[in-house]
Write a protein that holds these residues in place. Structure first.
Motif, PDB file in Angstrom:
ATOM      1  N   MET A 174       1.113  -1.187   0.488  1.00 37.71           N
ATOM      2  CA  MET A 174      -0.165   0.260  -0.051  1.00 37.71           C
ATOM      3  C   MET A 174       1.020   0.997   0.276  1.00 37.71           C
ATOM      4  O   MET A 174       1.079   2.616  -0.324  1.00 37.71           O
ATOM      5  CB  MET A 174      -1.013  -0.300   1.519  1.00 37.71           C
ATOM      6  N   VAL A 175       1.349   1.550   0.689  1.00 44.77           N
ATOM      7  CA  VAL A 175       2.782   2.317   1.117  1.00 44.77           C
ATOM      8  C   VAL A 175       3.403   3.011  -0.545  1.00 44.77           C
ATOM      9  O   VAL A 175       3.146   4.024  -0.649  1.00 44.77           O
ATOM     10  CB  VAL A 175       4.026   2.164   2.124  1.00 44.77           C
ATOM     11  N   ALA A 176       4.177   1.356  -0.677  1.00 44.72           N
ATOM     12  CA  ALA A 176       4.221   1.352  -1.854  1.00 44.72           C
ATOM     13  C   ALA A 176       3.993   2.721  -3.392  1.00 44.72           C
ATOM     14  O   ALA A 176       4.325   3.298  -4.075  1.00 44.72           O
ATOM     15  CB  ALA A 176       5.321   0.288  -2.476  1.00 44.72           C
ATOM     16  N   ASP A 177       2.783   1.695  -3.605  1.00 40.49           N
ATOM     17  CA  ASP A 177       2.165   1.750  -4.685  1.00 40.49           C
ATOM     18  C   ASP A 177       1.067   3.470  -4.319  1.00 40.49           C
ATOM     19  O   ASP A 177       2.007   4.363  -5.453  1.00 40.49           O
ATOM     20  CB  ASP A 177       0.572   1.314  -4.423  1.00 40.49           C
ATOM     21  N   THR A 178       0.976   3.517  -3.279  1.00 40.76           N
ATOM     22  CA  THR A 178       0.657   5.456  -2.937  1.00 40.76           C
ATOM     23  C   THR A 178       1.920   6.384  -3.703  1.00 40.76           C
ATOM     24  O   THR A 178       1.517   7.144  -4.416  1.00 40.76           O
ATOM     25  CB  THR A 178       0.131   5.349  -1.170  1.00 40.76           C
ATOM     26  N   GLY A 179       3.027   5.890  -2.927  1.00 41.75           N
ATOM     27  CA  GLY A 179       3.860   6.692  -3.342  1.00 41.75           C
ATOM     28  C   GLY A 179       4.648   6.504  -4.711  1.00 41.75           C
ATOM     29  O   GLY A 179       4.543   7.302  -5.257  1.00 41.75           O
ATOM     30  N   GLY A 180       4.438   5.777  -5.507  1.00 39.98           N
ATOM     31  CA  GLY A 180       4.726   5.949  -6.928  1.00 39.98           C
ATOM     32  C   GLY A 180       3.526   6.629  -7.248  1.00 39.98           C
ATOM     33  O   GLY A 180       4.312   7.256  -8.297  1.00 39.98           O
ATOM     34  N   ASN A 181       2.040   6.108  -7.140  1.00 42.55           N
ATOM     35  CA  ASN A 181       1.574   6.813  -7.764  1.00 42.55           C
ATOM     36  C   ASN A 181       1.377   8.820  -7.294  1.00 42.55           C
ATOM     37  O   ASN A 181       1.309   9.006  -8.575  1.00 42.55           O
ATOM     38  CB  ASN A 181      -0.415   6.488  -6.909  1.00 42.55           C
ATOM     39  N   THR A 182       1.814   8.898  -6.584  1.00 48.33           N
ATOM     40  CA  THR A 182       1.483  10.575  -6.209  1.00 48.33           C
ATOM     41  C   THR A 182       2.578  10.752  -7.391  1.00 48.33           C
ATOM     42  O   THR A 182       3.164  12.207  -7.466  1.00 48.33           O
ATOM     43  CB  THR A 182       2.014  10.794  -4.647  1.00 48.33           C
ATOM     44  N   SER A 239       7.773  13.141   0.228  1.00 50.46           N
ATOM     45  CA  SER A 239       8.270  13.588  -0.131  1.00 50.46           C
ATOM     46  C   SER A 239       8.096  12.530  -1.910  1.00 50.46           C
ATOM     47  O   SER A 239       9.338  13.527  -2.580  1.00 50.46           O
ATOM     48  CB  SER A 239       9.586  11.701   0.481  1.00 50.46           C
ATOM     49  N   ALA A 240       8.102  11.894  -1.489  1.00 52.86           N
ATOM     50  CA  ALA A 240       7.417  11.446  -2.856  1.00 52.86           C
ATOM     51  C   ALA A 240       7.404  12.189  -4.424  1.00 52.86           C
ATOM     52  O   ALA A 240       7.942  12.269  -5.678  1.00 52.86           O
ATOM     53  CB  ALA A 240       7.102   9.937  -2.867  1.00 52.86           C
ATOM     54  N   THR A 241       6.366  13.100  -3.674  1.00 50.49           N
ATOM     55  CA  THR A 241       5.403  14.428  -4.657  1.00 50.49           C
ATOM     56  C   THR A 241       7.323  15.118  -5.066  1.00 50.49           C
ATOM     57  O   THR A 241       7.170  14.993  -6.223  1.00 50.49           O
ATOM     58  CB  THR A 241       4.782  15.068  -4.149  1.00 50.49           C
ATOM     59  N   LEU A 242       7.762  15.280  -4.089  1.00 55.69           N
ATOM     60  CA  LEU A 242       8.943  16.186  -4.054  1.00 55.69           C
ATOM     61  C   LEU A 242       9.625  15.530  -5.053  1.00 55.69           C
ATOM     62  O   LEU A 242      11.106  16.576  -5.821  1.00 55.69           O
ATOM     63  CB  LEU A 242       9.138  16.832  -2.540  1.00 55.69           C
ATOM     64  N   VAL A 243       9.833  14.220  -5.186  1.00 55.81           N
ATOM     65  CA  VAL A 243      11.457  13.641  -5.842  1.00 55.81           C
ATOM     66  C   VAL A 243      10.583  13.905  -7.048  1.00 55.81           C
ATOM     67  O   VAL A 243      11.661  13.655  -8.546  1.00 55.81           O
ATOM     68  CB  VAL A 243      10.939  12.139  -4.903  1.00 55.81           C
ATOM     69  N   GLY A 244       9.367  13.730  -7.151  1.00 58.71           N
ATOM     70  CA  GLY A 244       8.874  13.117  -8.186  1.00 58.71           C
ATOM     71  C   GLY A 244       9.245  14.391  -9.524  1.00 58.71           C
ATOM     72  O   GLY A 244       9.038  14.731 -10.659  1.00 58.71           O
ATOM     73  N   ALA A 245       9.293  15.510  -8.521  1.00 55.43           N
ATOM     74  CA  ALA A 245       9.116  17.238  -9.203  1.00 55.43           C
ATOM     75  C   ALA A 245      10.767  17.485  -9.518  1.00 55.43           C
ATOM     76  O   ALA A 245      10.944  17.941 -10.393  1.00 55.43           O
ATOM     77  CB  ALA A 245       8.486  18.220  -8.421  1.00 55.43           C
ATOM     78  N   THR A 271       8.932   5.395  -9.692  1.00 56.63           N
ATOM     79  CA  THR A 271       8.020   4.405  -8.812  1.00 56.63           C
ATOM     80  C   THR A 271       9.082   3.195  -8.100  1.00 56.63           C
ATOM     81  O   THR A 271       9.319   3.562  -7.251  1.00 56.63           O
ATOM     82  CB  THR A 271       6.842   3.684  -9.876  1.00 56.63           C
ATOM     83  N   THR A 272      10.488   3.377  -8.972  1.00 61.87           N
ATOM     84  CA  THR A 272      11.002   2.596  -8.062  1.00 61.87           C
ATOM     85  C   THR A 272      12.322   3.151  -7.174  1.00 61.87           C
ATOM     86  O   THR A 272      12.532   2.796  -6.370  1.00 61.87           O
ATOM     87  CB  THR A 272      11.899   1.135  -9.370  1.00 61.87           C
ATOM     88  N   VAL A 273      12.600   4.215  -7.158  1.00 53.11           N
ATOM     89  CA  VAL A 273      13.051   5.264  -6.482  1.00 53.11           C
ATOM     90  C   VAL A 273      12.327   5.466  -5.898  1.00 53.11           C
ATOM     91  O   VAL A 273      12.939   4.739  -4.273  1.00 53.11           O
ATOM     92  CB  VAL A 273      13.670   6.663  -7.541  1.00 53.11           C
ATOM     93  N   VAL A 274      10.965   5.517  -5.340  1.00 49.68           N
ATOM     94  CA  VAL A 274      10.718   6.117  -4.344  1.00 49.68           C
ATOM     95  C   VAL A 274       9.905   4.456  -4.049  1.00 49.68           C
ATOM     96  O   VAL A 274       9.259   5.138  -1.929  1.00 49.68           O
ATOM     97  CB  VAL A 274       8.711   6.942  -4.623  1.00 49.68           C
TER      98      VAL A 274
END
Lengths: 463, 463
Positions: free
Chosen positions: A326-334, A414-420, A442-445
């Motif tokens: 769950m945590v992995a998916d949500t991070g990946g999506n955002t 954190s995932a959103t900031l990394v993604g940006a 996705t793999t990174v976050v």
């Protein structure tokens, strides 16, 4: 009645259907229909048949239709022709299409054909082939109209009438000096409106928009889009005009670049942009996709090691393992969403590296809102799904749910900031922002996510 | 010297820089530079300043520049003008831009302005505003050149010279009958080449490509691209010509549709395509993204339940829990790739629903190759990472590794097929294929993945 009219009105839009209804008109349609429509029709026929039909046409018609066929079919047709037919066809093709076809020919073919061409064509082909793929020089054509500044409007129009038959466009005419340096341009509209004996220099537009041969083809396309141009002049480093890029090239360039962007977003390599999906062999699709997917699977080792290093934690509190995905998916999506928006904004020139802090601040605000919502949902999920889960003494479901929800919220931010930030860094260092988006991201976050997850849990639950 | 020339040659390409060097020429540049360049320059100024500069210009120049500004700035400027200035500006704007601005105006504004406009403009605006967003009718303009079939070439050119000043393009002229039904078209090139006294009907192109007012704007853009058109005629259901869509509109439509596709791929709602990234407030970004992300989080309940239902299996064989994320990620990645390629192929018209079996067969072949490679990698991962893991009696690491690798391979194949089939089904049922790609897909294949994972494990390890 009306239906019938409509049918004939757009008959050239679906030749196959039309020919099926009016087989008698076959040849006239093949000869008169829009070359793009004929090309589409031929592409669906068995190749020998398509080649047969093309061979029955005169070289100029062949050239028109060929330019709308994809490269491998072009080559097959071309190789079926006799040497004289080949030469006749090459002479009829527009310089840019001719150069592209030439580049695709096997070495020995080229050597055999060049001597058969006149000096002018030889040099034109050599020059157009000399520019690096993806530059303005590689997509431009050398059929364009130029006039001198001291011609009168009437003389200019007369000149255009003479060269019209083999010029890519006569709607924009470029005014050049005796060294062929670009001084300005006039549209045919302006020529028609100008007094017949007015000197071109008196009404031409000075300081025209242009690109350099070495500029990126996408930059050229974006200028055509931004300035609503029908054609864009291409200059070499000496300001000498060497070609034009036309509005229809611009659309094709933009479509192709966009396909590449999307495929990079999804970690698909290779220029699939050129050959249609079904025409691309399975193993090529495999090659295009495997490279990245395998790299990601390898990167997955890291997440594997992290999970492994927290094995004891998981052993003591099994329930944590259930919510890892769950945590992995949500991070990946955002994260992917943030990356996509930023990649697109970069591609459209809405933001540049200088805006990185503005972007990060905006994404931070967005991620906080997302974190609150998603945190609450995940908390509810844990409370509901694990209500009857066997929890070791010393731990309460409530505390565990809070720990998981908090970890997930931190991961969203954190995932959103990394993604940006990743696409902006890629852009800053001259890489294509798209490659660091989606699967790669996705793999990174996933990695950052697991670290956040386990540490938050240990901290809050004091494992 | 050469540098200097180059500088002035493209000065209008970066006004800000140019004006910084030559402040004296400020007004002349604002008056003469390409409107798109001026618009770009104004958009970066403080609004009051930008509005002030615009107000100082005459209505026709205002109209040119306004059409290149984004909507909210257009509105702000417009509302700063006096009623008479507003009317003057509206009369100068091209019909399509005028209609778009009008649609964006507050109700009471429109009512107040309409009476001030002449009958013709009122009806033109009403008509253009009446078409549904996203249709050809909504993007077309009503400034186009028509001639009658019995005019001579010379008469036609003379006619074009008269209407040239306020016609969107005079390079394509449409031949209509007395009920304004489209009979054919001639390009200005053909008019100039034709004998002066030749009747238009004798050399006009019959059966021109066209779209209907109700057709999708993307279909219109793709026709302009396919047939390399400068303009495309728009007909109503009675075959009466009501407008044209021009090449520059086509590029903008394709770019906008592209942005929407990418955002849908990443499950981002809302037409972000229109307002630039930084100009869009954080909470709007949030709204656009939250809807889907929350839906996905909710859908995540299902995966949660599945994991929950296999809790006993996990309890007895803890190691399985450690590799859940790996299986989930790999399935998500391969599935997204397949979906992306299919969505793009659908968008470019390379495939249609009829090809579904060809597509599935191709994806099946691709996925088999991916499955072998990724299966081997995951097997190695398990053998390496869990070599010293505590494994309950009766189980061997080798068997577990094989079970996990096999499950992952099956998941790669199924995820790829799901990723290919969902967009095609969406397309078949008139939905946009892109919405079922990436995050949405990831969440779906997570569910199938977990079921495959646990059942394969139970089967092979006989838990």
């Amino acid at each position: 009645m009306r239906v019938a009219e409509a049918k004939t009105l757009d008959k050239y839009d679906d030749i196959a259907a039309f020919l099926f209804e009016n087989p008698a008109q076959f040849l006239s349609v093949i000869r008169e229909a829009h070359p793009a429509a004929v090309a589409e029709y031929l592409a669906d026929l068995p190749q020998p048949e398509a080649i047969g039909i093309l061979k029955s046409l005169d070289p100029s018609r062949q050239a028109e239709i060929l330019s709308h066929l994809d490269e491998d079919l072009q080559l097959k047709v071309f190789q079926e022709l006799s040497r004289d037919e080949k030469v006749a066809l090459l002479l009829e093709m527009s310089p840019d299409d001719r150069a592209d076809l030439f580049k695709a020919l096997p070495e020995d073919y080229r050597e055999a054909l060049l001597p058969a061409l006149a000096q002018a064509e030889r040099e034109d082909i050599r020059r157009l082939c000399s520019y690096e793929e993806g530059t303005a020089g590689a997509v431009m054509t050398s059929d364009y109209a130029t006039i001198s500044p001291d011609m009168t409007a009437a003389e200019a129009i007369e000149h255009l009438r003479e060269i019209a038959p083999d010029s890519e466009t006569i709607y924009y005419t470029y005014v050049v000096d005796d060294q062929h340096r670009l001084l300005g341009f006039v549209s045919l509209r302006e020529l028609i409106l100008a007094p017949r004996d007015a000197k071109v220099s008196s009404f031409m537009k000075r300081d025209p928009i242009f690109v350099r041969v070495s500029d990126d083809q996408e930059e050229a396309a974006r200028k055509i889009q931004k300035y609503d141009l029908i054609a864009l002049p291409v200059l070499n480093e000496e300001d000498v005009m060497v070609g034009i890029i036309t509005h229809d090239d611009a659309i094709d360039i933009i479509t192709q670049e966009q396909t590449e962007d999307i495929e990079k977003l999804m970690a698909i390599g290779g220029a699939h942009g050129d050959t249609p999906y079904l025409k691309t062999p399975a193993w090529v699709h495999f090659k295009n996709r495997a490279t990245w997917i395998v790299a990601l699977a390898a990167l997955g080792f890291v997440s594997g090691m992290i999970i492994h290093s927290f094995e004891s934690t998981l052993m003591s509190l099994m329930i944590l393992a259930l919510y890892m995905p769950m945590v992995a998916d949500t991070g990946g999506n955002t994260g992917s969403q943030a990356a996509t928006v930023v990649v697109r904004a970069l591609a459209l020139g809405e933001i540049s590296y200088e805006d990185i802090f503005k972007v990060l601040f905006k994404e931070f605000k967005v991620s906080l809102m997302l974190a609150v919502v998603l945190g609450l949902i995940s908390w509810g999920k844990v409370m509901f799904l694990s209500q009857d889960a066997s929890i070791p003494d010393g731990f309460s479901l409530g505390a565990i749910a809070i720990a998981i929800a908090l970890a997930l919220s931190i991961q969203v931010v954190s995932a959103t900031l990394v993604g940006a930030v990743l696409p902006m860094l890629a852009h800053r260092f001259g890489q294509d922002p798209a490659v660091v988006a989606s699967p790669a991201l996705t793999t990174v976050v996933d990695i950052t996510g697991l670290i956040i997850y386990f540490n938050t849990a240990k901290l809050i639950l004091g494992i």
